[in-house]
Write a protein that holds these residues in place. Sequence first.
Motif: not given
Length: 244
Positions: A131-149
């Motif tokens: 879902n996070g990579i399906a819409d890459q303009k909404d600012g919601v991306n689980l992968g980025i979020h967890e990798v950021a942590h």
Amino acid sequence: MFEWLSDGITHLKRHRITSSEKAILENKFIYYQRLNQNHKKEFVTKLELVITRKAFVPRGALSEVTTEMKILIGATIVMVTFGWNDLRLPHFKKILIYPSTYYSTISKQYHRGEVNPRHGIIVLSWSCFLNGIADQKDGVNLGIHEVAHALKLENQIYYNDESEFFNPEIYRSFQLLATEEIHKIKTGNLTVFRSNAGIDDDEFFAVALETFFEKPHEFFEYNPELYGTLVRLMRQDPRVWVNV
């Protein structure tokens, strides 16, 4: 001939990205699509190292980890760390993948993802990741979020070769600006970040990176000083890759 890599304990056969795996990047990973040819080669090289050194483990009802899972999750790690030549997040050796949200017996809640520094694990729900990579303009991306942590934690781990990669002066500047934004969110002011960025500095960093990569132009217009600080901290500017 195979190329073998050493992780200090064992020797690993380096994964080589195939043409079909590159096709996954070209078709499903927008960040990669917008790189020039030299940067694409660099991206693929880094992705090979990430996939070689991480264990991707199925959990719950997920019977196996597919090639697409490895490529897209690995690509997210490469994207977030692309500003550094040799940053692979070595502390986080395992990536656990659930098919959807999963129940934690510790927190007694359902989760989409989490990072466990004690065990060196990143956990992801595959459906939420997609879902996070399906819409890459909404600012919601689980992968980025967890990798950021994981990135923020890796910077603080002192017993491997990848600690303190954040420039200390730039990081302090970011923290000061982040504190101001967290206060704005907690007091109900409208910002470019979603509300859970106001929980604490860890959540703010993760949400800020989601916004940084997916809504860079909007982020810059909202707070150019904070955006510019993240550009210097992360050593890349997503506005180069993302069209308005």
